[in-house]
Motif scaffolding. Structure first.
Motif, PDB file in Angstrom:
ATOM      1  N   ARG A 174       2.828  -4.020  -3.204  1.00 42.04           N
ATOM      2  CA  ARG A 174       2.237  -5.357  -3.194  1.00 42.04           C
ATOM      3  C   ARG A 174       0.724  -5.262  -3.360  1.00 42.04           C
ATOM      4  O   ARG A 174       0.078  -4.361  -2.833  1.00 42.04           O
ATOM      5  N   ARG A 175       0.194  -6.218  -4.079  1.00 41.09           N
ATOM      6  CA  ARG A 175      -1.251  -6.279  -4.235  1.00 41.09           C
ATOM      7  C   ARG A 175      -1.896  -6.588  -2.889  1.00 41.09           C
ATOM      8  O   ARG A 175      -1.415  -7.419  -2.134  1.00 41.09           O
ATOM      9  N   ARG A 176      -2.987  -5.893  -2.607  1.00 40.14           N
ATOM     10  CA  ARG A 176      -3.700  -6.147  -1.370  1.00 40.14           C
ATOM     11  C   ARG A 176      -5.170  -5.809  -1.570  1.00 40.14           C
ATOM     12  O   ARG A 176      -5.540  -5.132  -2.521  1.00 40.14           O
ATOM     13  N   ALA A 219      -3.163  -0.062 -18.071  1.00 42.16           N
ATOM     14  CA  ALA A 219      -2.486  -1.321 -18.405  1.00 42.16           C
ATOM     15  C   ALA A 219      -1.052  -1.066 -18.850  1.00 42.16           C
ATOM     16  O   ALA A 219      -0.130  -1.817 -18.489  1.00 42.16           O
ATOM     17  N   ALA A 220      -0.826   0.001 -19.616  1.00 45.22           N
ATOM     18  CA  ALA A 220       0.534   0.345 -20.032  1.00 45.22           C
ATOM     19  C   ALA A 220       1.397   0.692 -18.824  1.00 45.22           C
ATOM     20  O   ALA A 220       2.554   0.267 -18.728  1.00 45.22           O
ATOM     21  N   PHE A 221       0.824   1.458 -17.902  1.00 45.64           N
ATOM     22  CA  PHE A 221       1.548   1.795 -16.680  1.00 45.64           C
ATOM     23  C   PHE A 221       1.899   0.528 -15.899  1.00 45.64           C
ATOM     24  O   PHE A 221       3.038   0.363 -15.428  1.00 45.64           O
ATOM     25  N   GLN A 222       0.936  -0.360 -15.737  1.00 52.51           N
ATOM     26  CA  GLN A 222       1.181  -1.599 -15.003  1.00 52.51           C
ATOM     27  C   GLN A 222       2.271  -2.429 -15.670  1.00 52.51           C
ATOM     28  O   GLN A 222       3.126  -3.003 -14.987  1.00 52.51           O
ATOM     29  N   ARG A 223       2.243  -2.498 -16.984  1.00 49.91           N
ATOM     30  CA  ARG A 223       3.223  -3.323 -17.706  1.00 49.91           C
ATOM     31  C   ARG A 223       4.645  -2.862 -17.417  1.00 49.91           C
ATOM     32  O   ARG A 223       5.561  -3.680 -17.359  1.00 49.91           O
ATOM     33  N   HIS A 224       4.843  -1.587 -17.209  1.00 55.30           N
ATOM     34  CA  HIS A 224       6.173  -1.039 -16.927  1.00 55.30           C
ATOM     35  C   HIS A 224       6.479  -1.051 -15.433  1.00 55.30           C
ATOM     36  O   HIS A 224       7.556  -1.497 -15.017  1.00 55.30           O
ATOM     37  N   PHE A 225       5.546  -0.572 -14.622  1.00 55.62           N
ATOM     38  CA  PHE A 225       5.875  -0.263 -13.232  1.00 55.62           C
ATOM     39  C   PHE A 225       5.267  -1.204 -12.183  1.00 55.62           C
ATOM     40  O   PHE A 225       5.711  -1.222 -11.048  1.00 55.62           O
ATOM     41  N   ARG A 226       4.236  -1.978 -12.547  1.00 54.80           N
ATOM     42  CA  ARG A 226       3.609  -2.883 -11.592  1.00 54.80           C
ATOM     43  C   ARG A 226       3.108  -4.113 -12.371  1.00 54.80           C
ATOM     44  O   ARG A 226       1.918  -4.318 -12.550  1.00 54.80           O
ATOM     45  N   PRO A 227       4.036  -4.956 -12.870  1.00 55.12           N
ATOM     46  CA  PRO A 227       3.665  -6.000 -13.830  1.00 55.12           C
ATOM     47  C   PRO A 227       3.058  -7.265 -13.228  1.00 55.12           C
ATOM     48  O   PRO A 227       2.765  -8.203 -13.970  1.00 55.12           O
ATOM     49  N   ALA A 228       2.841  -7.308 -11.929  1.00 50.63           N
ATOM     50  CA  ALA A 228       2.290  -8.526 -11.325  1.00 50.63           C
ATOM     51  C   ALA A 228       0.911  -8.866 -11.891  1.00 50.63           C
ATOM     52  O   ALA A 228       0.554 -10.040 -12.012  1.00 50.63           O
ATOM     53  N   ARG A 229       0.139  -7.848 -12.240  1.00 52.93           N
ATOM     54  CA  ARG A 229      -1.158  -8.068 -12.871  1.00 52.93           C
ATOM     55  C   ARG A 229      -1.425  -6.923 -13.834  1.00 52.93           C
ATOM     56  O   ARG A 229      -1.590  -5.785 -13.409  1.00 52.93           O
ATOM     57  N   VAL A 230      -1.476  -7.234 -15.104  1.00 54.21           N
ATOM     58  CA  VAL A 230      -1.708  -6.217 -16.132  1.00 54.21           C
ATOM     59  C   VAL A 230      -3.124  -6.408 -16.642  1.00 54.21           C
ATOM     60  O   VAL A 230      -3.388  -7.245 -17.505  1.00 54.21           O
ATOM     61  N   ASP A 231      -4.052  -5.630 -16.089  1.00 56.17           N
ATOM     62  CA  ASP A 231      -5.451  -5.805 -16.455  1.00 56.17           C
ATOM     63  C   ASP A 231      -6.189  -4.488 -16.704  1.00 56.17           C
ATOM     64  O   ASP A 231      -7.372  -4.494 -17.038  1.00 56.17           O
ATOM     65  N   GLY A 232      -5.523  -3.357 -16.534  1.00 54.83           N
ATOM     66  CA  GLY A 232      -6.165  -2.074 -16.786  1.00 54.83           C
ATOM     67  C   GLY A 232      -7.073  -1.584 -15.677  1.00 54.83           C
ATOM     68  O   GLY A 232      -7.713  -0.535 -15.823  1.00 54.83           O
ATOM     69  N   MET A 233      -7.140  -2.322 -14.562  1.00 49.46           N
ATOM     70  CA  MET A 233      -7.933  -1.887 -13.425  1.00 49.46           C
ATOM     71  C   MET A 233      -6.994  -1.324 -12.359  1.00 49.46           C
ATOM     72  O   MET A 233      -6.009  -1.971 -11.995  1.00 49.46           O
ATOM     73  N   ASP A 235      -5.989  -0.982  -9.122  1.00 46.49           N
ATOM     74  CA  ASP A 235      -6.095  -1.440  -7.745  1.00 46.49           C
ATOM     75  C   ASP A 235      -5.226  -0.557  -6.848  1.00 46.49           C
ATOM     76  O   ASP A 235      -4.525   0.343  -7.302  1.00 46.49           O
ATOM     77  N   ARG A 236      -5.270  -0.818  -5.552  1.00 48.33           N
ATOM     78  CA  ARG A 236      -4.531   0.019  -4.598  1.00 48.33           C
ATOM     79  C   ARG A 236      -3.028  -0.014  -4.871  1.00 48.33           C
ATOM     80  O   ARG A 236      -2.337   1.000  -4.719  1.00 48.33           O
ATOM     81  N   ALA A 237      -2.508  -1.172  -5.279  1.00 48.56           N
ATOM     82  CA  ALA A 237      -1.075  -1.278  -5.553  1.00 48.56           C
ATOM     83  C   ALA A 237      -0.664  -0.424  -6.745  1.00 48.56           C
ATOM     84  O   ALA A 237       0.405   0.197  -6.750  1.00 48.56           O
ATOM     85  N   THR A 238      -1.506  -0.377  -7.769  1.00 48.89           N
ATOM     86  CA  THR A 238      -1.216   0.449  -8.939  1.00 48.89           C
ATOM     87  C   THR A 238      -1.192   1.927  -8.557  1.00 48.89           C
ATOM     88  O   THR A 238      -0.258   2.663  -8.912  1.00 48.89           O
ATOM     89  N   VAL A 239      -2.212   2.371  -7.830  1.00 49.10           N
ATOM     90  CA  VAL A 239      -2.288   3.774  -7.446  1.00 49.10           C
ATOM     91  C   VAL A 239      -1.149   4.149  -6.510  1.00 49.10           C
ATOM     92  O   VAL A 239      -0.538   5.223  -6.641  1.00 49.10           O
ATOM     93  N   ASP A 240      -0.814   3.260  -5.585  1.00 51.89           N
ATOM     94  CA  ASP A 240       0.279   3.538  -4.645  1.00 51.89           C
ATOM     95  C   ASP A 240       1.607   3.642  -5.377  1.00 51.89           C
ATOM     96  O   ASP A 240       2.417   4.532  -5.091  1.00 51.89           O
ATOM     97  N   THR A 241       1.847   2.754  -6.338  1.00 53.86           N
ATOM     98  CA  THR A 241       3.099   2.791  -7.108  1.00 53.86           C
ATOM     99  C   THR A 241       3.198   4.094  -7.892  1.00 53.86           C
ATOM    100  O   THR A 241       4.250   4.746  -7.916  1.00 53.86           O
ATOM    101  N   LEU A 242       2.102   4.491  -8.525  1.00 59.35           N
ATOM    102  CA  LEU A 242       2.082   5.743  -9.280  1.00 59.35           C
ATOM    103  C   LEU A 242       2.318   6.938  -8.355  1.00 59.35           C
ATOM    104  O   LEU A 242       3.076   7.867  -8.687  1.00 59.35           O
ATOM    105  N   THR A 243       1.709   6.931  -7.191  1.00 65.79           N
ATOM    106  CA  THR A 243       1.873   8.025  -6.231  1.00 65.79           C
ATOM    107  C   THR A 243       3.332   8.171  -5.829  1.00 65.79           C
ATOM    108  O   THR A 243       3.876   9.290  -5.764  1.00 65.79           O
ATOM    109  N   ARG A 244       3.999   7.058  -5.558  1.00 67.64           N
ATOM    110  CA  ARG A 244       5.392   7.114  -5.129  1.00 67.64           C
ATOM    111  C   ARG A 244       6.321   7.497  -6.276  1.00 67.64           C
ATOM    112  O   ARG A 244       7.334   8.177  -6.056  1.00 67.64           O
TER     113      ARG A 244
END
Length: 254
Positions: A174-176, A219-233, A235-244
């Motif tokens: 989740r975005r936080r 942004a490509a990663f977000q589009r597949h795995f964390r699509p709530a916000r696809v902006d290329g930045m 954020d903690r949610a993107t990094v956490d999803t990638l880590t898991r």
């Protein structure tokens, strides 16, 4: 070639002339999912079978679930274009391509119908079984060609596929509130992010600079795995999803 027996018994056959032999001893190890980005399914099917187009795909899945095979799985279809994954740049020789009928972002991008996704799942399950394709090798066109391609897009239901045993997936974080990495940032945190993306398979250099190329891959990663916000930045949610995601890969895949 006037025809062939379909690899997927439920598929219809319409032969495309746009194919060749797989190169350098490569075999199917990846499934690439695309959307057609055309006004209709019949138009896309015609284009993929038109020698003037110089493009093709192994399969096309229509909106109501009808599956058409145009190139044998043993052969090399022309669907990925300039792309890479884990350093391999001839993705066409290493993959099976599936085009999914959807008008795409430029022509009225819309959710994928349930019947269509059900057909995609059955098709992918068959391909996975035939070629022993690992879950983390079921990819979006945007994963292997970041920036150049954005299909099948943020509306594609990767979670639904994963529940059916197709693809590698973790519930997006989740975005936080918290610090995020963005353009012009530099340093160890950026280098760590780039290294993690490269370990997963993305074509990104570990430079320690959050440059345009890095933002495009994020942004490509977000589009597949964390699509709530696809902006290329990142954020903690993107990094956490990638880590898991990395933590749940088999050791041999990293």
């Amino acid at each position: 070639m006037s025809g062939f027996v379909p690899d997927q018994h439920s598929a219809e056959v319409r032969v495309s002339p746009n194919f060749g032999e797989r190169r350098d001893g490569l075999r199917p190890e990846i499934i690439i999912l695309h959307y057609t980005g055309m006004i209709s399914g019949p138009a896309a099917e015609d284009w993929l079978c038109n020698p003037a187009s110089e493009v093709s795909s192994h399969y096309l899945v229509h909106e109501h679930g009808r599956v058409v095979q145009m190139v044998r799985e043993a052969d090399r279809a022309w669907h990925a274009g300039k792309s890479s994954w884990h350093g391999v740049t001839d993705i066409n020789s290493q993959s099976i391509g599936i085009e999914i009928v959807n008008p795409g972002h430029q022509l009225g991008y819309k959710p994928f119908p349930r019947k269509q996704i059900a057909a995609v799942i059955v098709l992918c399950q068959g391909i996975v079984e035939r070629h022993r394709i690992r879950p983390e090798m079921v990819l979006a066109h945007s994963d292997v060609a970041p920036g150049r391609k954005i299909d099948p897009g943020e509306k594609f239901p990767w979670r639904t596929l994963a529940k059916a045993g197709v693809g590698h997936f973790v519930s997006p974080a989740r975005r936080r509130a918290g610090a995020e990495l963005r353009a012009e940032d530099a340093g160890e945190r950026v280098e760590r992010l780039q290294s993690m993306l490269a370990r997963y398979g993305y074509g990104v250099e570990t430079t320690g600079r959050y440059d345009k190329a890095t933002a495009t891959v994020v942004a490509a990663f977000q589009r597949h795995f964390r699509p709530a916000r696809v902006d290329g930045m990142a954020d903690r949610a993107t990094v956490d999803t990638l880590t898991r995601l990395l933590a749940t890969l088999p050791a041999a895949a990293i």
